[in-house]
Write an enzyme that holds these catalytic residues in place. Structure first.
Site, PDB file in Angstrom:
ATOM      1  N   GLU A 105      -5.812  -5.039  -0.115  1.00 51.49           N
ATOM      2  CA  GLU A 105      -4.666  -4.147  -0.306  1.00 51.49           C
ATOM      3  C   GLU A 105      -4.361  -3.396   0.983  1.00 51.49           C
ATOM      4  O   GLU A 105      -5.253  -3.177   1.804  1.00 51.49           O
ATOM      5  CB  GLU A 105      -5.025  -3.107  -1.364  1.00 51.49           C
ATOM      6  CG  GLU A 105      -4.291  -3.061  -2.634  1.00 51.49           C
ATOM      7  CD  GLU A 105      -2.800  -3.187  -2.663  1.00 51.49           C
ATOM      8  OE1 GLU A 105      -2.138  -3.443  -1.638  1.00 51.49           O
ATOM      9  OE2 GLU A 105      -2.263  -3.022  -3.752  1.00 51.49           O
ATOM     10  N   ASP A 106      -3.108  -2.997   1.129  1.00 53.48           N
ATOM     11  CA  ASP A 106      -2.770  -2.123   2.250  1.00 53.48           C
ATOM     12  C   ASP A 106      -3.056  -0.666   1.910  1.00 53.48           C
ATOM     13  O   ASP A 106      -3.574   0.073   2.732  1.00 53.48           O
ATOM     14  CB  ASP A 106      -1.305  -2.302   2.680  1.00 53.48           C
ATOM     15  CG  ASP A 106      -0.339  -2.187   1.509  1.00 53.48           C
ATOM     16  OD1 ASP A 106      -0.765  -2.354   0.337  1.00 53.48           O
ATOM     17  OD2 ASP A 106       0.855  -1.925   1.740  1.00 53.48           O
ATOM     18  N   ASP A 109      -2.637   4.208  -3.747  1.00 50.90           N
ATOM     19  CA  ASP A 109      -1.944   5.488  -3.887  1.00 50.90           C
ATOM     20  C   ASP A 109      -2.408   6.146  -5.179  1.00 50.90           C
ATOM     21  O   ASP A 109      -3.347   6.928  -5.184  1.00 50.90           O
ATOM     22  CB  ASP A 109      -0.433   5.227  -3.858  1.00 50.90           C
ATOM     23  CG  ASP A 109       0.389   6.502  -3.777  1.00 50.90           C
ATOM     24  OD1 ASP A 109      -0.149   7.575  -4.072  1.00 50.90           O
ATOM     25  OD2 ASP A 109       1.578   6.426  -3.434  1.00 50.90           O
ATOM     26  N   PHE A 158       4.079   9.874   2.723  1.00 50.97           N
ATOM     27  CA  PHE A 158       4.670   8.533   2.650  1.00 50.97           C
ATOM     28  C   PHE A 158       4.448   7.854   3.991  1.00 50.97           C
ATOM     29  O   PHE A 158       4.856   8.375   5.034  1.00 50.97           O
ATOM     30  CB  PHE A 158       6.165   8.645   2.332  1.00 50.97           C
ATOM     31  CG  PHE A 158       6.750   7.352   1.866  1.00 50.97           C
ATOM     32  CD1 PHE A 158       6.864   7.076   0.512  1.00 50.97           C
ATOM     33  CD2 PHE A 158       7.161   6.386   2.781  1.00 50.97           C
ATOM     34  CE1 PHE A 158       7.375   5.862   0.073  1.00 50.97           C
ATOM     35  CE2 PHE A 158       7.682   5.173   2.354  1.00 50.97           C
ATOM     36  CZ  PHE A 158       7.788   4.910   0.996  1.00 50.97           C
ATOM     37  N   ARG A 171       8.034  -2.685   7.859  1.00 48.67           N
ATOM     38  CA  ARG A 171       6.787  -3.415   7.642  1.00 48.67           C
ATOM     39  C   ARG A 171       6.205  -3.951   8.948  1.00 48.67           C
ATOM     40  O   ARG A 171       4.991  -4.022   9.111  1.00 48.67           O
ATOM     41  CB  ARG A 171       7.017  -4.609   6.707  1.00 48.67           C
ATOM     42  CG  ARG A 171       7.225  -4.254   5.258  1.00 48.67           C
ATOM     43  CD  ARG A 171       7.059  -5.500   4.397  1.00 48.67           C
ATOM     44  NE  ARG A 171       7.709  -5.385   3.100  1.00 48.67           N
ATOM     45  CZ  ARG A 171       7.152  -4.836   2.020  1.00 48.67           C
ATOM     46  NH1 ARG A 171       5.945  -4.323   2.096  1.00 48.67           N
ATOM     47  NH2 ARG A 171       7.804  -4.788   0.879  1.00 48.67           N
TER      48      ARG A 171
HETATM   49  C1  PRP Z   1       2.356  -0.685  -2.802  1.00 43.89           C
HETATM   50  C2  PRP Z   1       1.040  -1.063  -2.167  1.00 43.89           C
HETATM   51  C3  PRP Z   1       0.119  -1.202  -3.345  1.00 43.89           C
HETATM   52  C4  PRP Z   1       0.660  -0.210  -4.348  1.00 43.89           C
HETATM   53  C5  PRP Z   1      -0.198   1.007  -4.356  1.00 43.89           C
HETATM   54  O1  PRP Z   1       2.995  -1.848  -3.207  1.00 43.89           O
HETATM   55  O2  PRP Z   1       1.143  -2.252  -1.429  1.00 43.89           O
HETATM   56  O3  PRP Z   1       0.155  -2.511  -3.891  1.00 43.89           O
HETATM   57  O4  PRP Z   1       1.980   0.121  -3.922  1.00 43.89           O
HETATM   58  O5  PRP Z   1       0.291   1.990  -5.241  1.00 43.89           O
HETATM   59  P1  PRP Z   1      -0.512   2.501  -6.515  1.00 43.89           P
HETATM   60  O6  PRP Z   1      -1.938   2.725  -6.098  1.00 43.89           O
HETATM   61  O7  PRP Z   1       0.184   3.796  -6.852  1.00 43.89           O
HETATM   62  O8  PRP Z   1      -0.381   1.498  -7.608  1.00 43.89           O
HETATM   63  P2  PRP Z   1       4.535  -1.922  -3.637  1.00 43.89           P
HETATM   64  O9  PRP Z   1       4.611  -1.946  -5.133  1.00 43.89           O
HETATM   65  O10 PRP Z   1       5.310  -0.840  -2.937  1.00 43.89           O
HETATM   66  O11 PRP Z   1       4.966  -3.359  -3.146  1.00 43.89           O
HETATM   67  P3  PRP Z   1       4.928  -3.988  -1.663  1.00 43.89           P
HETATM   68  O12 PRP Z   1       3.462  -4.163  -1.320  1.00 43.89           O
HETATM   69  O13 PRP Z   1       5.637  -5.294  -1.818  1.00 43.89           O
HETATM   70  O14 PRP Z   1       5.610  -3.036  -0.722  1.00 43.89           O
END
Ligand code: PRP
Length: 185
Positions: A105-106, A109, A158, A171
Site C-alpha cells: 500500500e502507499d 489513512d 492530505f 501521482r
Molecule cells: C487510497 C490509498 C489507500 C486508501 C487508504 O486509495 O491508496 O488504498 O486510500 O485509505 P483508508 O485507509 O482510509 O482506507 P484511493 O481509494 O484514494 O485510490 P487510489 O489508490 O487509486 O488513489
C-alpha cells in the site's frame, strides 16, 4: 519547459519526504521483510493505483523470488461519509491459497481499505497475509489497525506524490508533498 507555470510542484511546499528518504526507507523495509521471510517466494499484491511507484521500488529492493499481482477496490474517498464497504473492482489473477502474500500500500489513512481487504483475502486461505505500507496516519488518527511494515508515520495531512493523487493529479511526483487546504482546487 523552464516556465515555472509548467512545474508540477507549483504551489506545493518543500517535500515532506524526499526521494532519498523514500528510497532509503524502502530498502530498510525490504531488508526487514527478507529477514522475516528469508528467501521464500513472496506474492506481492499492489493495491491500485496509489501503490504503483512504491511497489516498483520495493519489489526491486526486495530481490529474490517474488511474483507481482494487483487488486483494485472501490474508493469511498470524496464521499462525505464512508459507507464502510469496500468492493473489489479488479480482482487478483493469482490463486493465493498456501502463498505468502504481502499487500503493498502507499498509505493507510483510516484503515478501512486494508481491514476489508484482509477479510476478503483471508477467506482464500493464504499461508500468511501481511501488509507493507509506505505511509501511515494511524498515530495521528489513533487507529489501532495493525500494519506489519510501515515506512513513515506521517501527520494527518492530505499528501500527494509518489503514487498519491488529488483528483488523479500529482501521482508522478518523485517526492511526497503536503497539499494544504487552501491549495486544493
Ligand atoms: C487510497 C490509498 C489507500 C486508501 C487508504 O486509495 O491508496 O488504498 O486510500 O485509505 P483508508 O485507509 O482510509 O482506507 P484511493 O481509494 O484514494 O485510490 P487510489 O489508490 O487509486 O488513489
Amino acid at each position: 519547459m523552464t516556465d515555472s507555470k509548467m512545474s508540477p510542484t507549483r504551489g506545493l511546499d518543500d517535500p515532506l519526504l524526499t526521494s532519498a528518504q523514500i528510497i532509503q526507507r524502502t530498502e530498510e523495509l525490504a531488508r526487514e521483510v527478507r529477514r522475516d521471510f528469508g528467501e521464500t517466494d513472496l506474492l506481492l499484491v499492489g493495491i491500485l493505483k496509489g501503490s504503483l511507484y512504491f511497489l516498483a521500488d520495493f519489489s526491486r529492493a526486495l530481490g529474490g523470488e517474488v511474483e507481482i499481482d494487483f487488486i483494485q477496490v472501490s474508493s469511498y474517498h470524496g464521499e462525505k461519509s464512508s459507507s464502510g464497504v469496500v468492493q473489489i473492482r479488479k480482482d487478483l489473477d493469482s490463486n493465493i491459497e498456501g502463498r505468502d502474500v504481502l499487500l503493498v500500500e502507499d498509505i493507510v489513512d483510516t484503515g478501512t481499505t486494508l481491514s476489508h481487504l484482509r477479510e476478503l483475502l483471508q477467506v482464500r486461505k493464504p499461508r500468511s497475509l501481511s501488509v507493507v505500507s509506505l505511509l501511515s496516519k494511524r498515530v495521528a488518527k489513533g487507529n489501532l489497525f495493525d500494519v506489519e511494515y510501515v515506512g513513515f508515520e506521517i501527520p494527518d495531512e492530505f499528501v500527494v506524490g509518489y503514487g498519491l493523487d488529488y483528483g488523479e493529479r500529482y501521482r508522478n511526483l518523485p517526492e511526497v508533498f503536503i497539499l494544504r487546504d487552501e491549495k486544493l482546487q
